[in-house]
Motif scaffolding. Structure first.
Motif, mmCIF file in Angstrom:
data_model
loop_
_atom_site.group_PDB
_atom_site.id
_atom_site.type_symbol
_atom_site.label_atom_id
_atom_site.label_comp_id
_atom_site.label_asym_id
_atom_site.label_seq_id
_atom_site.Cartn_x
_atom_site.Cartn_y
_atom_site.Cartn_z
ATOM 1 N N TYR A 145 0.984 -30.253 -12.821
ATOM 2 C CA TYR A 145 0.703 -29.421 -14.408
ATOM 3 C C TYR A 145 1.427 -28.372 -14.293
ATOM 4 N N ASP A 146 1.340 -27.413 -13.159
ATOM 5 C CA ASP A 146 2.016 -26.114 -12.931
ATOM 6 C C ASP A 146 3.261 -26.184 -12.890
ATOM 7 N N THR A 147 4.131 -25.482 -13.559
ATOM 8 C CA THR A 147 5.548 -25.483 -13.482
ATOM 9 C C THR A 147 6.092 -24.889 -12.026
ATOM 10 N N PRO A 149 9.995 -30.435 -14.405
ATOM 11 C CA PRO A 149 8.499 -29.928 -14.826
ATOM 12 C C PRO A 149 7.863 -30.867 -15.926
ATOM 13 N N PHE A 150 6.632 -30.386 -15.735
ATOM 14 C CA PHE A 150 6.001 -31.277 -16.840
ATOM 15 C C PHE A 150 6.172 -30.992 -18.218
ATOM 16 N N TRP A 151 6.727 -29.757 -18.413
ATOM 17 C CA TRP A 151 6.992 -29.497 -19.947
ATOM 18 C C TRP A 151 8.151 -30.175 -20.235
ATOM 19 N N LYS A 152 9.054 -30.293 -19.379
ATOM 20 C CA LYS A 152 10.538 -30.902 -19.568
ATOM 21 C C LYS A 152 10.208 -32.498 -19.870
ATOM 22 N N GLU A 153 9.142 -33.044 -19.266
ATOM 23 C CA GLU A 153 8.921 -34.508 -19.469
ATOM 24 C C GLU A 153 8.497 -34.514 -20.881
ATOM 25 N N LEU A 154 7.785 -33.673 -21.633
ATOM 26 C CA LEU A 154 7.519 -33.860 -22.871
ATOM 27 C C LEU A 154 8.992 -33.714 -23.709
ATOM 28 N N GLU A 155 9.851 -32.689 -23.445
ATOM 29 C CA GLU A 155 11.147 -32.708 -24.073
ATOM 30 C C GLU A 155 11.686 -34.061 -23.981
ATOM 31 N N TYR A 156 11.781 -34.612 -22.983
ATOM 32 C CA TYR A 156 12.501 -35.838 -22.903
ATOM 33 C C TYR A 156 11.676 -37.007 -23.702
ATOM 34 N N GLY A 200 -1.235 -34.013 -10.474
ATOM 35 C CA GLY A 200 -2.328 -33.152 -9.757
ATOM 36 C C GLY A 200 -2.208 -32.978 -8.433
ATOM 37 N N THR A 201 -2.069 -33.784 -7.796
ATOM 38 C CA THR A 201 -2.217 -33.837 -6.288
ATOM 39 C C THR A 201 -1.252 -32.967 -5.547
ATOM 40 N N ASN A 202 0.156 -32.757 -6.235
ATOM 41 C CA ASN A 202 1.007 -31.754 -5.589
ATOM 42 C C ASN A 202 0.818 -30.415 -6.104
ATOM 43 N N ASP A 203 0.011 -30.219 -7.062
ATOM 44 C CA ASP A 203 -0.673 -28.714 -7.502
ATOM 45 C C ASP A 203 -1.185 -28.273 -6.199
ATOM 46 N N PHE A 204 -1.947 -29.032 -5.760
ATOM 47 C CA PHE A 204 -3.020 -28.526 -4.747
ATOM 48 C C PHE A 204 -2.194 -28.536 -3.315
ATOM 49 N N LEU A 205 -1.598 -29.895 -2.941
ATOM 50 C CA LEU A 205 -1.155 -30.108 -1.543
ATOM 51 C C LEU A 205 0.313 -29.454 -1.312
ATOM 52 N N GLU A 206 1.136 -29.359 -2.266
ATOM 53 C CA GLU A 206 2.692 -28.782 -2.024
ATOM 54 C C GLU A 206 2.688 -27.428 -2.849
ATOM 55 N N ASP A 207 1.632 -27.016 -3.282
ATOM 56 C CA ASP A 207 1.616 -25.912 -3.931
ATOM 57 C C ASP A 207 0.556 -24.864 -3.349
ATOM 58 N N PRO A 230 1.612 -19.276 -0.705
ATOM 59 C CA PRO A 230 0.502 -18.032 -1.021
ATOM 60 C C PRO A 230 0.375 -17.494 -2.358
ATOM 61 N N ASN A 231 1.495 -17.896 -3.188
ATOM 62 C CA ASN A 231 1.554 -17.120 -4.513
ATOM 63 C C ASN A 231 0.243 -17.463 -5.653
ATOM 64 N N ARG A 232 -0.208 -18.795 -5.570
ATOM 65 C CA ARG A 232 -1.162 -19.157 -6.327
ATOM 66 C C ARG A 232 -2.513 -18.889 -5.748
#
Length: 350
Positions: free
Chosen positions: A113-115, A125-132, A163-170, A175-177
């Motif tokens: 969900y998070d760019t 990114p998720f927003w680009k999926e919507l553009e496609y 959503g899984t990647n937002d937590f486990l890969e980000d 550290p940023n988020r």
């Protein structure tokens, strides 16, 4: 006859739509590697799976870019609705708009969900999926005409799974988020992005939408391995599982709010958490032998390029394993979870 086989046969009988029943004209997919049918093949990222042994149990034994030995949930869902037995990737040059009329996937492995999550491995990114998707709408109108395209767009079933990647890969990896948000605040941030995306889809004509929840992500082989190396034993990471449960509760709230807020919409919450938890806790009841380790190589940390045909350790029968690689279920697990979601949630669209 084995109990699992009987249950799967019954599920197939239940899920075949009758000729006069309500069916959707297309299955349209957004999300991450749980539903990516090969879009990442066409972009510059290390997160790809277009090589053996991926796809070895897919039709023709082809590695398509699906992170699995075979089919993924949208493929089973499409077939259950009387459509194609697989949903093609939008960026796959093998296909064109004629192939996408009754189903298309815009998903990209590694996205969230998070760019900021998609930036980690340079994926779509998720927003680009919507553009496609907007681009697809234009192509669809040119191909089938305005009236038919409008009907397909409004009657199609839209699947969102990420959503899984937002937590486990980000969040837990970088550290940023974590410096910006507590985990509870981050869940709120992500659920807000999910709500916005669905509202954007609604504005574009979508009306039938399935919002997917998180799996028990602490039970993925990669997370079990990490926990083991930290001295916690070979068990699921219960902290991660609690986060998944809590986030799923917030997504369920998003679904309830949107159904009240947007006239004519029907959003459902497709939650894989509990069925996957049951499979992991009692694999033999579902015909599996191994749940803690994946089929590919050691099964502890390999996915993508680390899962390859040069490694002689990959299991010979993936149907015995709950997980294919350290992050993704096998085709058999995908079918069981898809059948569960179809019977308990998506059947209302049949």
């Amino acid at each position: 006859m084995h109990k699992t086989i009987v249950l799967l046969l019954l599920a197939e009988i239940i899920l075949v739509p009758s000729s006069d029943g309500a069916k959707v004209p297309a299955v349209i997919v957004f999300g991450d590697s749980s539903v990516d049918a090969g879009n990442n093949n066409q972009i510059s990222t290390i997160l790809k799976s277009n090589f053996a042994p991926y796809g070895r149990d897919f039709d023709g034994g082809r590695p398509t870019g699906r992170f699995c030995n075979g089919r993924i949930p949208p493929d089973f869902i499409s077939q259950a609705f009387g459509l194609k037995p697989f949903v093609p990737a939008y960026l796959d040059p093998m296909y064109s708009i004629s192939d996408f009329v009754d189903g298309v996937s815009f998903a990209s492995a590694g996205t969230g969900y998070d760019t900021a999550t998609s930036d980690v491995l340079s994926v779509i990114p998720f927003w680009k999926e919507l553009e496609y998707y907007k681009e697809y709408q234009s192509k669809l109108r040119a191909f089938v005409g305005d009236a038919k395209a409008t009907q397909i767009i409004s009657e199609a079933l839209y699947l969102l799974s990420l959503g899984t990647n937002d937590f486990l890969e980000d969040y837990y990896l970088l550290p940023n988020r974590r410096n910006q948000f507590s985990v509870d605040m981050y869940e709120d941030y992500l659920s807000g992005l999910a709500a916005k995306f669905i509202k954007d889809l609604y504005a574009l004509g979508a009306r039938k939408i399935s919002l997917g929840g998180l799996p028990p992500m602490g039970c993925l082989p990669l997370e079990r391995t990490t926990d083991f190396l930290q001295g916690n034993g070979d068990t699921c990471n219960e902290e991660y599982n609690k986060v998944a449960l809590n986030f799923n509760g917030k997504l369920s709230g998003v679904v309830n709010n949107l159904n009240q807020e947007l006239p004519g919409i029907k959003v459902v919450f497709s939650n894989p958490y509990f069925i996957l938890q049951k499979i992991v806790q009692n694999p033999s009841s579902y015909g599996f032998e191994v749940a803690a380790v994946a089929c590919c190589s050691s099964g502890l940390y390999e996915m993508g390029y680390l899962c390859n045909r040069l490694n002689p350790l990959t299991c010979s029968d993936a149907d015995k394993y709950v997980f294919w690689d350290s992050f993704h279920p096998t085709q058999k697990t995908n079918q069981i979870v898809s059948d569960y979601v179809l019977r308990n949630v998506l059947s209302q669209f049949l």
